[in-house]
Enzyme design. Structure first.
Site, mmCIF file in Angstrom:
data_model
loop_
_atom_site.group_PDB
_atom_site.id
_atom_site.type_symbol
_atom_site.label_atom_id
_atom_site.label_comp_id
_atom_site.label_asym_id
_atom_site.label_seq_id
_atom_site.Cartn_x
_atom_site.Cartn_y
_atom_site.Cartn_z
ATOM 1 N N CYS A 26 -4.464 36.550 -12.728
ATOM 2 C CA CYS A 26 -4.770 37.170 -11.438
ATOM 3 C C CYS A 26 -3.780 36.732 -10.361
ATOM 4 O O CYS A 26 -3.376 37.531 -9.509
ATOM 5 C CB CYS A 26 -6.201 36.856 -11.008
ATOM 6 N N HIS A 32 -10.150 32.783 -8.014
ATOM 7 C CA HIS A 32 -9.565 34.082 -8.375
ATOM 8 C C HIS A 32 -8.704 34.571 -7.224
ATOM 9 O O HIS A 32 -9.025 34.349 -6.046
ATOM 10 C CB HIS A 32 -10.695 35.082 -8.655
#
Length: 322
Positions: A13, A268
């Site tokens: 990510c 994230h």
């Protein structure tokens, strides 16, 4: 075909967010398209800018909503950029930049990359006894801005962070420096002056800090940042080492935000990017891409009670009048 996402191929990510920031920047991709293509198949697989170029063409020419960056991830693994680990976006950005620059063979393209991204500052160190002064010119890829002041109080805006970064600091007591003129340790005044700003300005908000021992803590407090940023209105004359022509171009518009959600040890990344061709904001969350509003981007300002919420970590500004 519109904005295209990138599949997550192993905790990528962070990599995906940074790739979108690079590839959505038409000033960068114009340089990328002019690179020298490696001759041999092995060199092609190991060449990071070439794999970025292939990925860009796949994103632009295909009809998929998302494509896989597997080949690029492989080329990065050759240079010990690991998969299946959580990366720090500021560190990975520097790693990517160094690989791209080193593997661009044409000197003129390297120079254009420097012009596009490199910040120039001048560090001043002045003895407070004899007033002798040393000056050192430095080049930086990002402006690493503190989000706490010298007394560990939370700064309230991006403008405050910039002022804190360029504010002179007194080095006294244990922090005194050795002065060659005085022949002993004396109090010094340390300051940073801005010399040159690039077309693409990357600001690193230092939201991760060390607390007790090696424990890394995330600072999630509210810190607004503007869509338009004018350095002439923020910094004083003493904080600049540039002529009027240089300072006249120090007006910026926000282009992208790399945001982090979660804690320092588990989180994230996603990217909010304003399309330079459509002037619309998009959220790139791995394979999912959606159009968003400025209010959605403002949700990355942070909140001290929402530690797992999205918090801006890298801010990318584009010059209005280069």
């Amino acid at each position: 075909t519109g904005a295209v996402g990138l599949y997550n191929v192993g905790q990528t990510c962070c990599l995906n967010s940074l790739l979108q920031v690079f590839l959505m920047n038409i000033h960068f991709t114009r340089i990328l398209r002019r690179m020298t293509v490696p001759w041999h198949a092995v060199q092609k697989r190991r060449n990071v800018p070439y794999q970025m170029l292939l990925l860009l063409e796949e994103m632009q020419c295909g009809k998929q909503k998302a494509v896989s960056p597997t080949d690029l991830a492989y080329s990065l693994s050759v240079y010990k950029v690991k998969l299946f680990v959580q990366h720090d976006a500021a560190h990975l950005f520097l790693t990517l930049w160094n690989l791209i620059k080193r593997q661009m063979k044409k000197p003129e393209l390297v120079e254009e990359l420097n012009d596009l991204y490199i910040i120039c500052v001048q560090e001043h160190l002045a003895c407070q006894k004899c007033f002798s002064e040393t000056k050192v010119n430095s080049r930086m890829l990002t402006l690493p801005l503190p989000v706490l002041d010298y007394n560990s109080h939370m700064l309230k805006s991006l403008e405050d962070c910039l002022q804190c970064f360029f504010r002179p600091e007194e080095l006294t007591d244990r922090n005194m420096c050795f002065c060659d003129q005085c022949g002993r340790k004396t109090p010094f005044l340390q300051s940073m002056k801005l010399v040159h700003l690039p077309r693409v300005l990357t600001i690193h908000l230092k939201r991760f800090c060390f607390k007790k021992s090696d424990y890394v803590h995330k600072l999630s407090h509210y810190l607004p940042f503007p869509q338009d940023l004018d350095f002439r209105a923020i910094l004083t004359e003493n904080q600049c080492q540039a002529d009027d022509n240089e300072k006249a171009a120090w007006q910026y518009e926000l282009f992208g935000v790399v945001a982090h959600s979660g804690s320092a040890s588990c989180g994230h990344y996603c990217a909010y990017i304003r399309s330079l061709t459509e002037c619309k904001w998009y959220c790139f969350n791995d394979s999912e891409v959606r159009q968003v509003s400025w209010d959605d981007v403002k949700c990355t300002y942070g909140h001290s009670k929402l530690h797992w919420g999205q918090t801006a970590y890298l801010l990318i500004y584009m010059k209005k009048h280069p």
